[in-house]
Design an enzyme around this catalytic site. Sequence first.
Site, PDB file in Angstrom:
ATOM      1  N   ASP A  85       7.345   5.502  21.350  1.00 30.79           N
ATOM      2  CA  ASP A  85       7.340   6.963  21.367  1.00 30.79           C
ATOM      3  C   ASP A  85       6.080   7.406  22.099  1.00 30.79           C
ATOM      4  OD1 ASP A  85       7.680   9.686  20.635  1.00 30.79           O
ATOM      5  OD2 ASP A  85       8.613   9.073  18.746  1.00 30.79           O
ATOM      6  N   ASP A  96       8.085  12.495  23.838  1.00 30.08           N
ATOM      7  CA  ASP A  96       7.989  13.587  22.870  1.00 30.08           C
ATOM      8  C   ASP A  96       7.806  14.945  23.571  1.00 30.08           C
ATOM      9  OD1 ASP A  96       7.509  14.204  19.933  1.00 30.08           O
ATOM     10  OD2 ASP A  96       5.661  15.026  20.769  1.00 30.08           O
ATOM     11  N   HIS A  98      13.940  12.188  12.698  1.00 28.48           N
ATOM     12  CA  HIS A  98      12.864  12.392  11.719  1.00 28.48           C
ATOM     13  C   HIS A  98      12.472  13.858  11.569  1.00 28.48           C
ATOM     14  CE1 HIS A  98      11.012  12.441  15.605  1.00 28.48           C
ATOM     15  NE2 HIS A  98       9.880  12.904  15.085  1.00 28.48           N
ATOM     16  N   ASP A  99      13.025  14.740  12.395  1.00 22.55           N
ATOM     17  CA  ASP A  99      12.718  16.166  12.303  1.00 22.55           C
ATOM     18  C   ASP A  99      13.871  16.969  11.717  1.00 22.55           C
ATOM     19  OD1 ASP A  99      10.227  15.805  13.597  1.00 22.55           O
ATOM     20  OD2 ASP A  99      11.142  16.006  15.576  1.00 22.55           O
ATOM     21  N   GLU A 151      12.742  14.101  25.163  1.00 24.46           N
ATOM     22  CA  GLU A 151      13.059  15.113  24.153  1.00 24.46           C
ATOM     23  C   GLU A 151      12.856  16.497  24.754  1.00 24.46           C
ATOM     24  OE1 GLU A 151      11.794  16.500  19.625  1.00 24.46           O
ATOM     25  OE2 GLU A 151      10.240  16.015  21.084  1.00 24.46           O
ATOM     26  N   ASP A 210       0.827  -1.223   0.000  1.00 22.80           N
ATOM     27  CA  ASP A 210       0.000   0.000   0.000  1.00 22.80           C
ATOM     28  C   ASP A 210       0.857   1.268   0.000  1.00 22.80           C
ATOM     29  OD1 ASP A 210       0.930   0.078   2.577  1.00 22.80           O
ATOM     30  OD2 ASP A 210      -1.041   0.179   3.537  1.00 22.80           O
TER      31      ASP A 210
HETATM   32  C1  GLC Z   1       8.330  16.308  18.419  1.00 22.08           C
HETATM   33  C2  GLC Z   1       8.368  15.306  17.293  1.00 22.08           C
HETATM   34  C3  GLC Z   1       7.845  15.947  16.052  1.00 22.08           C
HETATM   35  C4  GLC Z   1       6.425  16.380  16.297  1.00 22.08           C
HETATM   36  C5  GLC Z   1       6.312  17.272  17.537  1.00 22.08           C
HETATM   37  C6  GLC Z   1       4.893  17.391  17.992  1.00 22.08           C
HETATM   38  O1  GLC Z   1       9.218  17.359  18.231  1.00 22.08           O
HETATM   39  O2  GLC Z   1       9.647  14.774  17.158  1.00 22.08           O
HETATM   40  O3  GLC Z   1       7.930  15.097  14.938  1.00 22.08           O
HETATM   41  O4  GLC Z   1       5.931  17.068  15.196  1.00 22.08           O
HETATM   42  O5  GLC Z   1       7.031  16.746  18.622  1.00 22.08           O
HETATM   43  O6  GLC Z   1       4.424  16.184  18.526  1.00 22.08           O
HETATM   44 CA    CA Z   2       1.910  -1.143   4.364  1.00 19.27          CA
END
Ligand code: GLC
Ligand code: CA
Length: 549
Positions: free
Chosen positions: A101, A202, A318-319, A244, A28
């Site tokens: 997470d 987070d 990922h940011d 974080e 998908d």
């Molecule tokens: C953290 C995450 C990010 C997200 C933000 C709000 O910084 O790493 O990807 O957009 O929090 O949850």
């Molecule tokens: Ca998939």
Amino acid sequence: MTEMKKPWWKNAVVYQIYPKSFQDSNGDGIGDIKGIIGRLDYLEELGIDAVWLSPVYCSPQDDNGYDISDYQDIDPMFGNLSDMEELIREAKKHNIRIVMDLVLNHTSDEHRWFREAKKSKDNPYHDYYVWRDGVEGEYPNEMKAAFGGPAWEWVPEVNQYYFHQFSVKQPDLNWENPKVRREIYDMILWWMDKGVGGFRLDVIDQIAKEPDRMITNNGPRLHEFLQELSRETFQKGDLITVGEAWGATTEIAKLYSDPDGSEFSMVFQFEHMVMDQQEGKEKWDLAPLPFVRLKKCLAKWQNELYGKGWNSLFWDNHDLPRIVSRWGDDGKYRVESAKMLAVILHGMQGTPYVYQGEELGMTNVRFPDISDYKDIETLNLYRERLEGGYEKEDIMRSIYARSRDNARTPMQWSAGPSAGFTTGTPWIAVNPNYTEINAEEERKDPDSVYHFYRKLIRLRKTHPVFVDGKFNLLLPEDERIFAYTRTDGMHQMLVCANFTGEAAACPLDGKWKDAEMLIHNYGEDPAWSDDGERIMLKPYEAVMLCRKL
Ligand code: GLC
Ligand code: CA
């Protein structure tokens, strides 16, 4: 007296998976849990100890899963709860722990709690969120949301605004309410029961917000909440927990990661990652990297947390854009500079994080058109800056350098269709360089970035100086060389790296010529000056030496 056992995560290496882009198993075009299970052999071969899994909970995906509508179920796009249980079980067989997470600052506006909360002021869930009375069109104050626009949203049913630090679809939870905290603890205990290896928290520094006083992070009650959270949950298990915190100073970080375990195992802070933006401006406002300041910043964190706290070591997530494109050279010296950056990071004290594809030296992407981008932050930025009169080319330049989508293109597994990520159409386009940069090729090539990461990860397991050694920055003012030592009672390790594309000589004190070479990113031995007191480093050359004391 029994000696305190060293926590397992002190010599661990964590691998971050962004599930949407890691491996699709059903065609998908979206990565899923079964896809991850199919790649556990790869992760074991790499040698990592834990996977930090970005959110896979039920979510409308306004912010790719960081907007959770049910903490205790899996989004059908990723699979179901029994897939998740299978992943935890199978990963264990590969000696890998799964770190979930946890997004506890906000939920999705489609979470059951919020759907109830906005029905009426008397609803038992109303107080789960942060509300202020007001008049439609007149915001309670001028606070802005992180993804653009005001931080307040009007709800006519209750004649109130709710507070959101991120998108409109991410209402902030009210941590002042003990019922909210209890619900959260019970949910965490439920996951602990399922055998997860830990949690990444987070934007945890934002939970104790006080919007009336314009306070977002580091609110007055933050550490009170965190200590209660830790006591009620994490301390009942043997977990890795990582908070974080964009707004952490070294002093605050010592609270988060106090060795007494009263809050988290470690902090994940960004001071070193925001240096190449214009002072007081946004990340989109690019500035050259002040290299000397970067070194001093990293050294400060190494020295101030020594014995008093614990840091995460990372260049990518990922940011963030891809490090080889950001501070290395993703052209001619891609391989050398990716390895050099890895040596610098992995030689320091803390827990290294490898973000998917970093171990291949994956690069930023340059999509031709804004319609190729998917990230809410990027799309909002584009719209806002266009309205604000910026030139299209300037906006795109910022996006090429900083968009979160740089890190979110599909994992490059092979030179086959869609890089082996999916048999269907990927939700976001694959970086066209996958035909050269991919896991299949790199696994075959002993000199690849991939095998270099494997070796670095193994070194951490076999050399205690990586974990305990005291850090000392050498040549702090040098504009090209990043050099430091790590010293414990038995050994001294030296890292010495050329951060530029030109040759650079690194002066040493002469005792290093005969030391053991732990790792080196060029095929031939490094060139020493005749007196043995300088290494003549080639572009992006990095060496790591070790000697007995
Ligand atoms: C953290 C995450 C990010 C997200 C933000 C709000 O910084 O790493 O990807 O957009 O929090 O949850
Ligand atoms: Ca998939």
